[in-house]
Write a protein that holds these residues in place. Structure first.
Motif, short mmCIF file in Angstrom:
data_model
loop_
_atom_site.label_atom_id
_atom_site.label_comp_id
_atom_site.label_asym_id
_atom_site.label_seq_id
_atom_site.Cartn_x
_atom_site.Cartn_y
_atom_site.Cartn_z
N ALA A 27 67.79 -21.07 33.91
CA ALA A 27 66.49 -20.40 33.88
C ALA A 27 65.66 -20.92 35.05
N ASP A 28 65.35 -20.05 35.98
CA ASP A 28 64.58 -20.43 37.17
C ASP A 28 63.16 -20.80 36.77
N GLN A 29 62.76 -22.03 37.05
CA GLN A 29 61.43 -22.52 36.74
C GLN A 29 60.63 -22.83 38.00
N THR A 30 61.17 -22.42 39.16
CA THR A 30 60.58 -22.77 40.45
C THR A 30 59.12 -22.36 40.56
N HIS A 31 58.77 -21.21 40.03
CA HIS A 31 57.40 -20.73 40.15
C HIS A 31 56.56 -21.09 38.94
N GLY A 32 57.15 -21.75 37.97
CA GLY A 32 56.42 -22.13 36.77
C GLY A 32 56.17 -23.61 36.66
N ARG A 33 56.82 -24.39 37.51
CA ARG A 33 56.66 -25.85 37.47
C ARG A 33 56.39 -26.36 38.88
N VAL A 34 55.67 -27.47 38.94
CA VAL A 34 55.27 -28.07 40.21
C VAL A 34 55.80 -29.50 40.25
N ARG A 35 56.23 -29.89 41.44
CA ARG A 35 56.69 -31.27 41.64
C ARG A 35 55.69 -31.99 42.53
N MET A 36 55.42 -33.25 42.20
CA MET A 36 54.58 -34.09 43.04
C MET A 36 55.16 -35.50 43.04
N ARG A 37 54.89 -36.24 44.11
CA ARG A 37 55.41 -37.60 44.23
C ARG A 37 54.26 -38.59 44.29
N LEU A 38 54.40 -39.63 43.48
CA LEU A 38 53.47 -40.74 43.49
C LEU A 38 54.26 -41.96 43.95
N SER A 39 53.82 -42.57 45.03
CA SER A 39 54.56 -43.71 45.57
C SER A 39 53.61 -44.80 46.03
N GLY A 40 54.19 -45.97 46.23
CA GLY A 40 53.43 -47.13 46.68
C GLY A 40 53.58 -48.27 45.71
N VAL A 41 53.18 -49.46 46.16
CA VAL A 41 53.37 -50.66 45.33
C VAL A 41 52.59 -50.61 44.03
N SER A 42 51.56 -49.81 43.96
CA SER A 42 50.75 -49.71 42.74
C SER A 42 51.08 -48.50 41.88
N SER A 43 52.15 -47.78 42.20
CA SER A 43 52.47 -46.54 41.49
C SER A 43 52.73 -46.77 40.00
N ARG A 44 53.43 -47.85 39.65
CA ARG A 44 53.69 -48.14 38.23
C ARG A 44 52.39 -48.43 37.48
N THR A 45 51.50 -49.14 38.12
CA THR A 45 50.22 -49.48 37.50
C THR A 45 49.40 -48.22 37.24
N VAL A 46 49.40 -47.31 38.20
CA VAL A 46 48.67 -46.05 38.04
C VAL A 46 49.26 -45.26 36.88
N LEU A 47 50.57 -45.10 36.84
CA LEU A 47 51.20 -44.33 35.77
C LEU A 47 51.04 -45.00 34.41
N ALA A 48 51.00 -46.32 34.39
CA ALA A 48 50.83 -47.04 33.12
C ALA A 48 49.49 -46.74 32.46
N LYS A 49 48.52 -46.30 33.25
CA LYS A 49 47.21 -45.94 32.70
C LYS A 49 47.28 -44.66 31.87
N GLY A 50 48.33 -43.83 32.10
CA GLY A 50 48.36 -42.54 31.45
C GLY A 50 49.56 -42.28 30.55
N THR A 51 50.57 -43.15 30.60
CA THR A 51 51.77 -42.91 29.80
C THR A 51 52.24 -44.19 29.12
N MET A 52 52.96 -44.02 28.02
CA MET A 52 53.49 -45.16 27.26
C MET A 52 54.90 -45.53 27.71
N VAL A 53 55.49 -44.81 28.65
CA VAL A 53 56.84 -45.09 29.12
C VAL A 53 56.84 -46.39 29.91
N ASP A 54 57.78 -47.28 29.60
CA ASP A 54 57.92 -48.54 30.34
C ASP A 54 58.62 -48.24 31.66
#
Length: 180
Positions: free
Chosen positions: A98-125
């Motif tokens: 099922a083509d989801q290319t026009h229904g989903r968006v990809r973005m990249r978060l990178s850098g030494v603080s990326s885990r810290t940023v994501l930890a503010k919003g998700t419970m995933v370790d």
């Protein structure tokens, strides 16, 4: 399959700044494809990967497990409707695309603080010893459903429904504000 050409418009506001600072960078992934692969009860990732390598070796086999017997297949090439139909015809009956290319968006978060940023919003370790390179998790970032994939040491790709992309982008900018 779509019967008419789609105009690919960015889910982000024009002239959006990609970088949030020296220790963090947020950038949209432009172009490419996102295909939802649904397998039957007997399907597995190894069989899917082998089939894709045989049918479409030029597109790669970047598979991200989203649920039991379901994956997102992503890549940086553009895939036409006709090419997608050829790939589907070549797959064994246990997989549906099922083509989801026009229904989903990809973005990249990178850098030494990326885990810290994501930890503010998700419970995933997301620590390096728990969340391996290439590993994916369907989760919530705040109130928005997203898939997080670790693509490099301090780099994560997020896949989100297009209608939530702008909100997630703003949330990530707010969460990264202290690193500017």
């Amino acid at each position: 399959m779509r019967d008419y050409p789609l105009e690919n418009r960015s889910a982000f506001p024009p002239l959006v700044a990609a970088g949030a600072g020296a220790s963090i960078n947020l950038a949209p992934v432009t172009g490419g494809f996102v295909i939802h692969v649904l397998g039957d009860a007997k399907s597995d990732e190894a069989a899917l990967s082998t089939a894709i390598k045989t049918i479409a070796p030029d597109l790669g086999t970047d598979l991200r497990k989203s649920a039991p017997n379901q994956w997102f297949w992503v890549g940086d090439a553009d895939v036409s409707s006709d090419r997608l139909a050829e790939i589907q015809a070549g797959l064994v009956n246990q997989f549906a695309l099922a083509d989801q290319t026009h229904g989903r968006v990809r973005m990249r978060l990178s850098g030494v603080s990326s885990r810290t940023v994501l930890a503010k919003g998700t419970m995933v370790d997301l620590s390096a010893d728990v969340f391996a390179m290439g590993q994916s998790a369907m989760t919530q970032i705040g109130h928005i459903g997203a898939m997080i994939t670790r693509i490099e040491d301090d780099s994560f790709e997020l896949i989100v429904l297009r209608s939530f992309a702008g909100s997630l982008w703003d949330e990530l900018h707010h969460m990264a504000a202290e690193f500017r």
